[in-house]
Design an enzyme around this catalytic site. Structure first.
Site, mmCIF file in Angstrom:
data_model
loop_
_atom_site.group_PDB
_atom_site.id
_atom_site.type_symbol
_atom_site.label_atom_id
_atom_site.label_comp_id
_atom_site.label_asym_id
_atom_site.label_seq_id
_atom_site.Cartn_x
_atom_site.Cartn_y
_atom_site.Cartn_z
ATOM 1 N N SER A 8 0.841 -1.203 0.000
ATOM 2 C CA SER A 8 0.000 0.000 0.000
ATOM 3 C C SER A 8 0.877 1.254 0.000
ATOM 4 C CB SER A 8 -0.909 -0.007 1.234
ATOM 5 O OG SER A 8 -0.167 -0.314 2.402
ATOM 6 N N GLU A 10 0.955 5.472 1.109
ATOM 7 C CA GLU A 10 0.320 6.492 1.954
ATOM 8 C C GLU A 10 0.567 7.899 1.411
ATOM 9 O OE1 GLU A 10 0.770 6.004 6.239
ATOM 10 O OE2 GLU A 10 1.274 8.132 6.401
ATOM 11 N N ALA A 44 -4.433 15.238 13.451
ATOM 12 C CA ALA A 44 -5.085 15.079 14.755
ATOM 13 C C ALA A 44 -5.853 16.348 15.115
ATOM 14 C CB ALA A 44 -4.044 14.771 15.814
ATOM 15 N N HIS A 69 -7.154 7.576 7.097
ATOM 16 C CA HIS A 69 -6.714 7.526 8.487
ATOM 17 C C HIS A 69 -7.741 8.324 9.291
ATOM 18 C CE1 HIS A 69 -2.160 6.783 7.591
ATOM 19 N NE2 HIS A 69 -2.927 6.268 6.642
ATOM 20 N N ARG A 99 -4.609 7.167 17.447
ATOM 21 C CA ARG A 99 -4.837 8.177 18.484
ATOM 22 C C ARG A 99 -4.541 9.557 17.921
ATOM 23 N NH1 ARG A 99 -0.669 9.092 23.214
ATOM 24 N NH2 ARG A 99 0.217 10.359 21.545
ATOM 25 N N GLY A 100 -3.375 9.691 17.267
ATOM 26 C CA GLY A 100 -2.952 11.001 16.760
ATOM 27 C C GLY A 100 -2.176 11.775 17.813
ATOM 28 N N ASP A 101 -1.574 12.864 17.378
ATOM 29 C CA ASP A 101 -0.808 13.736 18.279
ATOM 30 C C ASP A 101 -1.298 15.151 18.090
ATOM 31 O OD1 ASP A 101 1.175 11.953 19.369
ATOM 32 O OD2 ASP A 101 1.975 11.834 17.317
ATOM 33 N N ALA A 117 -5.824 4.776 21.025
ATOM 34 C CA ALA A 117 -6.392 4.287 19.766
ATOM 35 C C ALA A 117 -7.318 3.090 20.011
ATOM 36 C CB ALA A 117 -5.263 3.902 18.808
ATOM 37 N N TYR A 139 4.707 -0.235 16.593
ATOM 38 C CA TYR A 139 5.994 0.459 16.763
ATOM 39 C C TYR A 139 7.100 -0.540 17.112
ATOM 40 C CZ TYR A 139 2.814 4.362 16.805
ATOM 41 O OH TYR A 139 1.837 5.265 16.433
ATOM 42 N N GLN A 206 15.037 16.116 6.418
ATOM 43 C CA GLN A 206 13.645 15.788 6.711
ATOM 44 C C GLN A 206 13.561 14.428 7.438
ATOM 45 O OE1 GLN A 206 11.150 14.518 3.413
ATOM 46 N NE2 GLN A 206 9.698 16.125 3.927
ATOM 47 N N PHE A 210 12.073 13.529 11.191
ATOM 48 C CA PHE A 210 11.031 12.525 11.466
ATOM 49 C C PHE A 210 11.548 11.503 12.483
ATOM 50 C CE2 PHE A 210 9.172 12.951 6.908
ATOM 51 C CZ PHE A 210 8.377 14.000 7.311
ATOM 52 N N HIS A 260 4.139 -1.138 3.357
ATOM 53 C CA HIS A 260 3.335 0.093 3.287
ATOM 54 C C HIS A 260 4.317 1.244 3.115
ATOM 55 C CE1 HIS A 260 0.026 2.901 4.333
ATOM 56 N NE2 HIS A 260 0.927 3.556 5.046
HETATM 57 C C1 LIG Z 1 0.999 3.702 10.112
HETATM 58 C C2 LIG Z 1 0.862 5.002 10.870
HETATM 59 C C3 LIG Z 1 0.000 5.983 10.391
HETATM 60 C C4 LIG Z 1 -0.162 7.191 11.081
HETATM 61 N N1 LIG Z 1 -1.024 8.125 10.585
HETATM 62 C C5 LIG Z 1 -1.274 9.249 11.290
HETATM 63 C C6 LIG Z 1 -2.240 10.212 10.847
HETATM 64 O O1 LIG Z 1 -2.858 10.071 9.792
HETATM 65 N N2 LIG Z 1 -2.463 11.292 11.631
HETATM 66 C C7 LIG Z 1 -1.808 11.492 12.820
HETATM 67 O O2 LIG Z 1 -2.078 12.484 13.498
HETATM 68 N N3 LIG Z 1 -0.888 10.611 13.257
HETATM 69 C C8 LIG Z 1 -0.605 9.506 12.532
HETATM 70 N N4 LIG Z 1 0.320 8.591 12.977
HETATM 71 C C9 LIG Z 1 1.056 8.887 14.214
HETATM 72 C C10 LIG Z 1 0.280 8.456 15.484
HETATM 73 O O3 LIG Z 1 -0.922 9.155 15.578
HETATM 74 C C11 LIG Z 1 1.182 8.738 16.674
HETATM 75 O O4 LIG Z 1 2.272 7.872 16.700
HETATM 76 C C12 LIG Z 1 0.470 8.783 18.018
HETATM 77 O O5 LIG Z 1 1.388 9.339 18.978
HETATM 78 C C13 LIG Z 1 0.066 7.424 18.549
HETATM 79 O O6 LIG Z 1 -0.996 6.916 17.853
HETATM 80 P P1 LIG Z 1 -1.437 5.383 18.079
HETATM 81 O O7 LIG Z 1 -2.650 5.182 17.270
HETATM 82 O O8 LIG Z 1 -0.310 4.491 17.886
HETATM 83 O O9 LIG Z 1 -1.824 5.465 19.646
HETATM 84 P P2 LIG Z 1 -1.992 4.378 20.791
HETATM 85 O O10 LIG Z 1 -2.063 3.010 20.252
HETATM 86 O O11 LIG Z 1 -3.117 4.862 21.630
HETATM 87 O O12 LIG Z 1 -0.622 4.497 21.594
HETATM 88 C C14 LIG Z 1 -0.117 5.761 21.986
HETATM 89 C C15 LIG Z 1 0.671 5.621 23.304
HETATM 90 O O13 LIG Z 1 -0.228 5.302 24.364
HETATM 91 C C16 LIG Z 1 0.174 4.088 24.994
HETATM 92 N N5 LIG Z 1 -1.075 3.382 25.321
HETATM 93 C C17 LIG Z 1 -1.995 2.922 24.467
HETATM 94 N N6 LIG Z 1 -3.023 2.366 25.142
HETATM 95 C C18 LIG Z 1 -2.717 2.488 26.448
HETATM 96 C C19 LIG Z 1 -3.399 2.134 27.660
HETATM 97 N N7 LIG Z 1 -4.599 1.547 27.640
HETATM 98 N N8 LIG Z 1 -2.775 2.428 28.845
HETATM 99 C C20 LIG Z 1 -1.583 3.052 28.889
HETATM 100 N N9 LIG Z 1 -0.905 3.414 27.762
HETATM 101 C C21 LIG Z 1 -1.475 3.136 26.581
HETATM 102 C C22 LIG Z 1 1.016 3.346 23.974
HETATM 103 O O14 LIG Z 1 1.951 2.478 24.619
HETATM 104 C C23 LIG Z 1 1.723 4.500 23.282
HETATM 105 O O15 LIG Z 1 2.809 4.944 24.037
HETATM 106 C C24 LIG Z 1 0.536 7.403 12.297
HETATM 107 C C25 LIG Z 1 1.429 6.425 12.776
HETATM 108 C C26 LIG Z 1 1.599 5.229 12.077
HETATM 109 C C27 LIG Z 1 2.560 4.196 12.590
#
Ligand SMILES: Cc1cc2nc3c(=O)[nH]c(=O)nc-3n(C[C@H](O)[C@H](O)[C@H](O)COP(=O)(O)OP(=O)(O)OC[C@H]3O[C@@H](n4cnc5c(N)ncnc54)[C@H](O)[C@@H]3O)c2cc1C
Length: 287
Positions: A8, A10, A44, A69, A99-101, A117, A139, A206, A210, A260
């Site tokens: 895929s 992105e 986000a 996403h 989850r996003g940042d 997430a 990760y 860049q 990242f 991907h």
């Molecule tokens: C393939 C890919 C695509 C992405 N696309 C985007 C995008 O389109 N837009 C964007 O804004 N960002 C994007 N990101 C970045 C992502 O949003 C960030 O890395 C964000 O900080 C974490 O998102 P996550 O979904 O992994 O979160 P989570 O899975 O919620 O994890 C985030 C943190 O919280 C911790 N955590 C999770 N659940 C729990 C729990 N129940 N208790 C305690 N700790 C917990 C995890 O260990 C981790 O440290 C992408 C990342 C990847 C790998």
């Protein structure tokens, strides 16, 4: 490519009409390779909501399978519900749930907003059943905010328990980190495909940015060579193609279920890596 592999590409939503026009020609070039799907990032807090929707719509209108996403931090349930309905109306069947940042200093959203997430995955399943194939992030070198590798892998397993169907990893340059991550989460009972995220190397500064932001290790031998090339973009590109193609080969040979590509809205490097790997497209009708 075997029938089971899922490749895929992105994109991020362009900010200008010129960027949109350029992206159309990029996806035209990449569509010829017949990837399984194109994904489109989402800022986000909804910062790219309209741009993401417009890009997803344009890709759908062009006949491509698209995985938008969707990030939950700072979002209301109602806004996510609306997006899910819009995507269903457009015939979308795959999402990347994150989850996003939020921008630094913004925290993780007010009281009541989603924190993880896994909450979004659970919400999508409870609202829409099996309407969507849900991808989540993984990760191999661990998320920068995780307290420990063990907790990060447990958090990943929770997303799967809530209903994720497959995962895409953060980019990395160390295949051992990927293989070890996959082995360790398998031991936790996770059986979904975990597709490596691949970042082509085209721009040293860049890439460094990242990697630093996402706590990804740049191996010293790669970092030093890229830095030494200075402004010599042709050498950076040539070296980058060798390094990333070798990484992909190692991953596929070791059983990775696909690749991907983080395209950065550019086609050339992805196409060249694809050619060197002798990948072919997704067979019609395969999932
Ligand atoms: C393939 C890919 C695509 C992405 N696309 C985007 C995008 O389109 N837009 C964007 O804004 N960002 C994007 N990101 C970045 C992502 O949003 C960030 O890395 C964000 O900080 C974490 O998102 P996550 O979904 O992994 O979160 P989570 O899975 O919620 O994890 C985030 C943190 O919280 C911790 N955590 C999770 N659940 C729990 C729990 N129940 N208790 C305690 N700790 C917990 C995890 O260990 C981790 O440290 C992408 C990342 C990847 C790998």
């Amino acid at each position: 490519m075997t029938a089971q592999q899922t490749h895929s590409f992105e994109f991020f939503p362009p900010r200008t009409p010129e960027g949109s026009q350029k992206l159309q020609s990029v996806w035209g070039e990449l569509a010829v390779l017949r990837p399984k799907f194109f994904s489109v990032t989402f800022g986000a807090g909804g910062s790219t909501r309209e741009g993401t929707l417009a890009t997803v719509k344009a890709l759908c209108a062009d006949g491509h399978e698209v995985a938008p996403h969707l990030s939950c931090v700072g979002a209301s349930r109602e806004s996510v519900r609306e997006l899910l309905a819009a995507y269903r109306d457009m015939g979308i069947t795959r999402l990347v749930a994150l989850r996003g940042d939020l921008p630094s200093g913004a925290g993780l959203g007010g009281a009541g907003s989603w924190r993880h997430a896994s909450d979004l995955v659970a919400f999508i399943r409870s609202e829409t059943g099996r309407a969507f194939h849900i991808e989540v992030a993984a990760y191999p070198e661990f998320h920068p905010q995780s307290r420990s590798p063990k907790e990060d892998m447990a958090a990943f397993a929770r997303k799967v328990k809530e209903g994720a169907d497959s995962a895409i990893t953060q980019f990395f340059f160390n295949p051992d980190a990927y293989f070890r991550f996959v082995a360790d989460v398998r031991a936790l009972g996770v059986s979904i495909p975990i597709v490596p995220g691949i970042m082509p190397i085209t721009n040293y500064m860049q890439l460094r940015g990242f990697a630093e932001k996402s706590a990804i290790e740049m191996p010293r031998w790669i970092d030093e060579r890229l830095r030494a090339f200075g402004d010599d973009t042709a050498s950076i590109r040539a070296f980058g193609l060798d390094v990333v193609t070798a990484l992909c080969e190692r991953l596929l040979d070791g059983g990775a279920p696909g690749l991907h590509f983080y395209t950065m809205n550019q086609a050339a490097s992805c196409k060249e890596i694809w050619r060197r790997l002798r990948l072919s497209g997704t067979p019609a009708g395969s999932d």
